[in-house]
Design a protein around this motif. Structure first.
Motif, PDB file in Angstrom:
ATOM      1  N   ASN A 200       4.276 -11.806  -8.252  1.00 38.33           N
ATOM      2  CA  ASN A 200       3.682 -10.563  -8.743  1.00 38.33           C
ATOM      3  C   ASN A 200       3.870 -10.503 -10.253  1.00 38.33           C
ATOM      4  O   ASN A 200       4.602  -9.679 -10.759  1.00 38.33           O
ATOM      5  CB  ASN A 200       4.372  -9.380  -8.043  1.00 38.33           C
ATOM      6  CG  ASN A 200       3.753  -8.055  -8.422  1.00 38.33           C
ATOM      7  OD1 ASN A 200       2.594  -8.003  -8.829  1.00 38.33           O
ATOM      8  ND2 ASN A 200       4.519  -6.989  -8.318  1.00 38.33           N
ATOM      9  N   TYR A 201       3.204 -11.412 -10.947  1.00 43.04           N
ATOM     10  CA  TYR A 201       3.389 -11.507 -12.391  1.00 43.04           C
ATOM     11  C   TYR A 201       2.070 -11.277 -13.113  1.00 43.04           C
ATOM     12  O   TYR A 201       0.991 -11.437 -12.528  1.00 43.04           O
ATOM     13  CB  TYR A 201       3.964 -12.881 -12.757  1.00 43.04           C
ATOM     14  CG  TYR A 201       5.382 -13.040 -12.267  1.00 43.04           C
ATOM     15  CD1 TYR A 201       6.450 -12.578 -13.023  1.00 43.04           C
ATOM     16  CD2 TYR A 201       5.641 -13.620 -11.030  1.00 43.04           C
ATOM     17  CE1 TYR A 201       7.756 -12.693 -12.568  1.00 43.04           C
ATOM     18  CE2 TYR A 201       6.939 -13.745 -10.562  1.00 43.04           C
ATOM     19  CZ  TYR A 201       7.991 -13.281 -11.337  1.00 43.04           C
ATOM     20  OH  TYR A 201       9.272 -13.388 -10.875  1.00 43.04           O
ATOM     21  N   THR A 202       2.192 -10.895 -14.380  1.00 40.67           N
ATOM     22  CA  THR A 202       0.999 -10.669 -15.180  1.00 40.67           C
ATOM     23  C   THR A 202       1.030 -11.573 -16.396  1.00 40.67           C
ATOM     24  O   THR A 202       2.099 -12.002 -16.833  1.00 40.67           O
ATOM     25  CB  THR A 202       0.942  -9.209 -15.666  1.00 40.67           C
ATOM     26  OG1 THR A 202       2.170  -8.904 -16.325  1.00 40.67           O
ATOM     27  CG2 THR A 202       0.737  -8.266 -14.495  1.00 40.67           C
ATOM     28  N   ASN A 203      -0.157 -11.866 -16.931  1.00 44.67           N
ATOM     29  CA  ASN A 203      -0.224 -12.704 -18.124  1.00 44.67           C
ATOM     30  C   ASN A 203      -0.002 -11.836 -19.369  1.00 44.67           C
ATOM     31  O   ASN A 203       0.314 -10.649 -19.261  1.00 44.67           O
ATOM     32  CB  ASN A 203      -1.549 -13.467 -18.173  1.00 44.67           C
ATOM     33  CG  ASN A 203      -2.751 -12.548 -18.323  1.00 44.67           C
ATOM     34  OD1 ASN A 203      -2.612 -11.375 -18.679  1.00 44.67           O
ATOM     35  ND2 ASN A 203      -3.924 -13.083 -18.044  1.00 44.67           N
ATOM     36  N   HIS A 206      -1.452  -8.532 -19.598  1.00 41.20           N
ATOM     37  CA  HIS A 206      -1.020  -7.642 -18.508  1.00 41.20           C
ATOM     38  C   HIS A 206      -1.970  -7.657 -17.323  1.00 41.20           C
ATOM     39  O   HIS A 206      -2.063  -6.691 -16.577  1.00 41.20           O
ATOM     40  CB  HIS A 206      -0.791  -6.210 -19.017  1.00 41.20           C
ATOM     41  CG  HIS A 206       0.149  -6.171 -20.186  1.00 41.20           C
ATOM     42  ND1 HIS A 206       1.493  -6.423 -20.052  1.00 41.20           N
ATOM     43  CD2 HIS A 206      -0.076  -5.970 -21.513  1.00 41.20           C
ATOM     44  CE1 HIS A 206       2.056  -6.374 -21.262  1.00 41.20           C
ATOM     45  NE2 HIS A 206       1.127  -6.105 -22.157  1.00 41.20           N
ATOM     46  N   LYS A 207      -2.709  -8.740 -17.172  1.00 45.85           N
ATOM     47  CA  LYS A 207      -3.574  -8.925 -16.002  1.00 45.85           C
ATOM     48  C   LYS A 207      -2.815  -9.785 -14.982  1.00 45.85           C
ATOM     49  O   LYS A 207      -2.167 -10.755 -15.377  1.00 45.85           O
ATOM     50  CB  LYS A 207      -4.853  -9.672 -16.404  1.00 45.85           C
ATOM     51  CG  LYS A 207      -5.746  -8.892 -17.344  1.00 45.85           C
ATOM     52  CD  LYS A 207      -6.934  -8.341 -16.580  1.00 45.85           C
ATOM     53  CE  LYS A 207      -7.698  -7.291 -17.364  1.00 45.85           C
ATOM     54  NZ  LYS A 207      -8.171  -7.785 -18.668  1.00 45.85           N
ATOM     55  N   PRO A 208      -2.925  -9.453 -13.710  1.00 46.64           N
ATOM     56  CA  PRO A 208      -2.252 -10.285 -12.703  1.00 46.64           C
ATOM     57  C   PRO A 208      -2.800 -11.714 -12.742  1.00 46.64           C
ATOM     58  O   PRO A 208      -3.988 -11.912 -13.012  1.00 46.64           O
ATOM     59  CB  PRO A 208      -2.625  -9.623 -11.377  1.00 46.64           C
ATOM     60  CG  PRO A 208      -3.122  -8.273 -11.725  1.00 46.64           C
ATOM     61  CD  PRO A 208      -3.676  -8.341 -13.117  1.00 46.64           C
TER      62      PRO A 208
END
Ligand SMILES: *[C@@H]1O[C@H](CO)[C@@H](O)[C@H](O)[C@H]1NC(C)=O
Ligand SMILES: *[C@@H]1O[C@H](CO)[C@@H](O)[C@H](O)[C@H]1NC(C)=O
Ligand SMILES: *[C@@H]1O[C@H](CO)[C@@H](O)[C@H](O)[C@H]1NC(C)=O
Ligand SMILES: *[C@@H]1O[C@H](CO)[C@@H](O)[C@H](O)[C@H]1NC(C)=O
Ligand SMILES: *[C@@H]1O[C@H](CO)[C@@H](O)[C@H](O)[C@H]1NC(C)=O
Ligand SMILES: *[C@@H]1O[C@H](CO)[C@@H](O)[C@H](O)[C@H]1NC(C)=O
Length: 370
Positions: A200-203, A206-208
């Motif tokens: 459950n991480y974002t780039n 802040h997009k998954p």
């Protein structure tokens, strides 16, 4: 600088993206259009200076650099054609410190000026090449063991000390080292093992992350192993896995699941390689950090690495890379998170991985298991 910043944050894997945003972040420009113009201008200047630099270095290479990088001679132990022993296969995986940033130039000076590591050169000070040990790089290029198999020809990684140590103890066997290591890759995202499910991480925007981003390096690693083994003409035995990684998993979200992710990684690799008791050596991150908060986050990764080896007492070994660092030395060849590019650090870490592996294989005495 930006590389360290990116890696400290631990959430972004899109290095290129960060470069794009850099002008904006540093306040040089305000609109996206201006941003693009600045970016292209910088790019053009960069390309121009690179081409000038390249042209220059082509002609101004000093004798020392040539000596440090170019001269190689084969050691007198070629790939054994007449052996009944299977090829001993080892998988070396991780991020940039497994790729290798130990300076060949530094290694050369340790040999010439200090009289250390003299086994790596012949009597004419030319680099020896140990042809009985083959190294498959992430590009699938296959090389005989020598200097220059790190990030590029100018660097060594742990493979040098590892391969030399293992081959000295297994004189009648051919050895295949498969390197699957990439700069800045995390366990939580890039190497994420299938048993861990999706993360459950974002780039950095802040997009998954897309689902296929999770475990992409894990799958690539297995594909490299598969292709290397398919290309092998002789019978082989997959003997060991060495994991040297952790810097990219320092953020609280990532370090909190490091232990479970690493257990899953070991179990999934053992299953995939049909090797339930595969020997595992884990390199404990050895970098020192400036700020106490960062120290804490790296320490959590280190604690997890240690805890995992305690879960596999008979089939894993921990090697603390800190034992081989030279923090107070003033000559630096690379950044702090690359152990300042110190060649002895990289060689010694690799040699310690080799010693730990030999203990697990029962070739060396081990007084305390685990
Ligand atoms: C090699 O390096 C070690 C550690 O830096 C040092 O103690 C030793 O004197 C050096 N020289 C030789 C010949 O081992
Ligand atoms: C290797 O990489 C370093 C750092 O990026 C660079 O300065 C050097 O020129 C490269 N060397 C070779 C032989 O490509
Ligand atoms: C994933 O992270 C976001 C933002 O941190 C959070 O809102 C969401 O509940 C998380 N989802 C899961 C399944 O953990
Ligand atoms: C490589 O992968 C293919 C396809 O999955 C499989 O059939 C083959 O046995 C694998 N080879 C090795 C050496 O693992
Ligand atoms: C590890 O080896 C010891 C001694 O051979 C044995 O008693 C123990 O059961 C083994 N532990 C595991 C987890 O296999
Ligand atoms: C390195 O320097 C620091 C600060 O002077 C000192 O506390 C430390 O003991 C030194 N470490 C070694 C290994 O000499």
């Amino acid at each position: 600088m930006h590389l360290e910043m990116e890696q400290q944050e631990g959430e972004e894997d899109e290095y290129d993206g960060l470069l794009l945003l850099l002008p904006q972040m540093t306040g040089w420009v305000s609109s996206p259009q201006q941003n693009r113009r600045v970016y292209y201008t910088v790019l053009v200047i960069l390309l121009l200076s690179l081409s000038v630099l390249f042209g220059m270095t082509k002609h101004t290479n000093t004798v020392d650099n040539e000596r440090a990088v170019m001269w190689k001679v084969a050691a007198d132990d070629d790939w054994l054609l007449e052996t009944s022993q299977p090829v001993q296969v080892f998988l070396l995986a991780g991020q940039s410190n497994m790729v290798g940033f130990g300076s060949v130039q530094h290694l050369h000076s340790l040999i010439i000026e200090m009289g250390n590591y003299t086994h790596l050169v012949d009597q004419n000070d030319q680099w020896r090449v140990r042809s009985r040990v083959r190294v498959v790089l992430p590009s699938l290029k296959e090389e005989s063991l020598t200097v220059g198999l790190g990030f590029n020809e100018s660097f060594i990684g742990p493979e040098l000390g590892f391969g030399w140590t293992i081959s000295e103890s297994l004189p009648n066997q051919n050895i295949l080292i498969i390197k699957a290591a990439w700069d800045g890759y995390s366990l939580a995202v890039n190497f994420r093992p299938p048993s861990a499910g999706l993360g459950n991480y974002t780039n950095f925007r802040h997009k998954p992350f897309d689902d296929e981003k999770y475990g992409a390096a894990y799958r690539e690693m297995l594909s490299i192993v598969n292709q290397s083994l398919e290309a092998l003409a002789e019978p082989y035995e997959i003997k060991g896995f060495v994991w040297f990684q952790g810097w990219a998993d320092q953020s609280p979200q990532k370090n909190s699941e490091y232990k479970t992710n690493l257990v899953y990684l070991i179990q999934d690799i053992r299953r995939a390689l049909h090797s339930p008791d595969l020997c595992v050596v884990i390199g404990e991150c050895g970098q020192y950090r400036g700020k106490p908060k960062d120290q804490e986050n790296l320490q959590r990764v280190r604690d997890a690495q240690k805890a995992v080896t305690e879960l596999f007492p008979n089939t894993s070994q921990l090697v603390d890379a800190r034992a081989f660092t030279h923090e107070n030395r003033t000559e630096h060849y690379n950044s702090g998170f690359h152990y300042h590019g110190h060649a002895d650090t990289y060689y010694d870490i690799g040699a310690a991985f080799g010693e730990a592996m030999l203990k697990l294989m029962g070739v060396r005495e081990d007084n305390h298991s685990g």
